[in-house]
Design a protein around this motif. Structure first.
Motif, PDB file in Angstrom:
ATOM      1  N   TYR A 294      32.776  16.807   0.007  1.00 23.58           N
ATOM      2  CA  TYR A 294      32.369  15.619  -0.745  1.00 23.58           C
ATOM      3  C   TYR A 294      31.626  14.662   0.185  1.00 23.58           C
ATOM      4  CZ  TYR A 294      35.685  16.873  -4.479  1.00 23.58           C
ATOM      5  OH  TYR A 294      36.362  17.506  -5.505  1.00 23.58           O
TER       6      TYR A 294
ATOM      7  N   SER B 272      37.941   8.235  -2.638  1.00 27.93           N
ATOM      8  CA  SER B 272      37.304   9.293  -1.857  1.00 27.93           C
ATOM      9  C   SER B 272      36.279  10.096  -2.636  1.00 27.93           C
ATOM     10  CB  SER B 272      38.383  10.245  -1.312  1.00 27.93           C
ATOM     11  OG  SER B 272      39.146  10.802  -2.381  1.00 27.93           O
ATOM     12  N   ASP B 273      36.371  10.115  -3.966  1.00 28.63           N
ATOM     13  CA  ASP B 273      35.446  10.907  -4.783  1.00 28.63           C
ATOM     14  C   ASP B 273      34.216  10.120  -5.240  1.00 28.63           C
ATOM     15  OD1 ASP B 273      37.312  12.902  -4.535  1.00 28.63           O
ATOM     16  OD2 ASP B 273      38.059  12.767  -6.589  1.00 28.63           O
TER      17      ASP B 273
ATOM     18  N   TRP C 230      36.113   1.785  -4.604  1.00 33.76           N
ATOM     19  CA  TRP C 230      37.143   2.413  -3.779  1.00 33.76           C
ATOM     20  C   TRP C 230      37.455   3.810  -4.287  1.00 33.76           C
ATOM     21  CZ3 TRP C 230      40.286   2.064   0.441  1.00 33.76           C
ATOM     22  CH2 TRP C 230      41.467   2.828   0.424  1.00 33.76           C
TER      23      TRP C 230
END
Length: 271
Positions: free
Chosen positions: A166, A225-226, A223
């Motif tokens: 990612y 991670s993805d 906010w």
């Protein structure tokens, strides 16, 4: 066959039902067939050695386990998501990360996905296969042998090619693996993309995918991670329109015919 388009919300809602509904709205307006979430029991899915690790979050400093619960929807939220998606006319389902989540999701839908991280967990795909009419698996971070084993014991309906980085580097997408999967298995093959941009996702359609999945969000700077590898609403509109235009443009594999729109030019240009 019309390509099914999945807008993967995952946990990009950050535990907010209001944000979630706005992302669903963007998927509906763009013309997606489904939105998808990730369902976990954090007590089961978070490794013991990580549960007490402290993490800085927008909601303050908390343990990793508490953070996972913060962004995990429960029955109250999914009841509302189910109602909202039905009202908006869009399908929805989830990637299931444990048997508790399998049981939980059966009250809402007959389709589920086993994420790349768990196709080697033999019991979970087998259990999900028993519970859902349609089962999808993803092939990221897996060896050929691991994929073969999962296909053998879970008999999925759809196999999705993916690179689990990612965002995924373009030179590591290996889109021709889609052709490999189509030739190897008598299954529908899809593509779950985590790359920047849309062009490479479009390239999977002539390769024969029947499902396309991309992570979607309201804003990639949010906010999570993805978020950075997700598609914002304007990009989602381009994605769906591009897929549908390519489907129309491909036509069919048959001998050349003069099309009605060409006849006038034929008369004016042919001697």
């Amino acid at each position: 066959m019309k390509v099914k388009i999945i807008g993967e919300i995952g946990i990009n809602h950050n535990g907010s039902l209001e944000i979630c509904k706005k992302i669903i709205d963007s998927a509906v307006l763009a013309g997606c067939d489904y939105v998808k979430f990730q369902k976990r029991n954090p007590d089961i899915c978070v490794p013991e050695h990580q549960k007490s690790i402290m993490k800085d979050t927008p909601w303050g400093k908390m343990t990793y386990l508490d953070y996972k619960y913060k962004v995990e929807f429960g029955k109250k939220e999914y009841d509302e998501i189910d109602r909202y998606c039905k009202e908006k006319g869009i399908g929805w389902f989830a990637s299931v990360w444990d048997s508790d989540s399998v049981n939980f999701m059966t009250q809402y839908t007959d389709i589920a996905k086993i994420p790349s991280a768990l196709i080697t967990d033999k019991e979970l795909p087998i259990y999900a296969r028993e519970k859902f009419n349609t089962l999808i698996i993803s092939t990221g971070m897996s060896t050929e042998e691991e994929i073969e084993e999962c296909v053998k014991y879970s008999n999925p309906d759809i196999i999705m090619h993916t690179n689990s980085t990612y965002p995924s580097p373009i030179n590591e997408l290996n889109l021709e693996y889609i052709t490999w999967l189509k030739n190897k298995y008598n299954k529908e093959v899809g593509y779950s993309g985590h790359e920047y941009g849309l062009v490479t996702t479009f390239a999977t359609i002539p390769l024969g995918v029947t499902w396309i999945e991309r992570h979607i969000t309201l804003d990639r700077t949010m906010w999570g991670s993805d978020q950075v590898a997700s598609v914002e609403p304007s990009g989602l509109f381009k994605l769906v329109k591009g897929v549908r235009d390519i489907e129309k443009a491909l036509g069919g594999n048959y001998k050349r015919q003069i099309l009605p729109s060409e006849l006038q030019k034929q008369k004016s240009l042919r001697k």
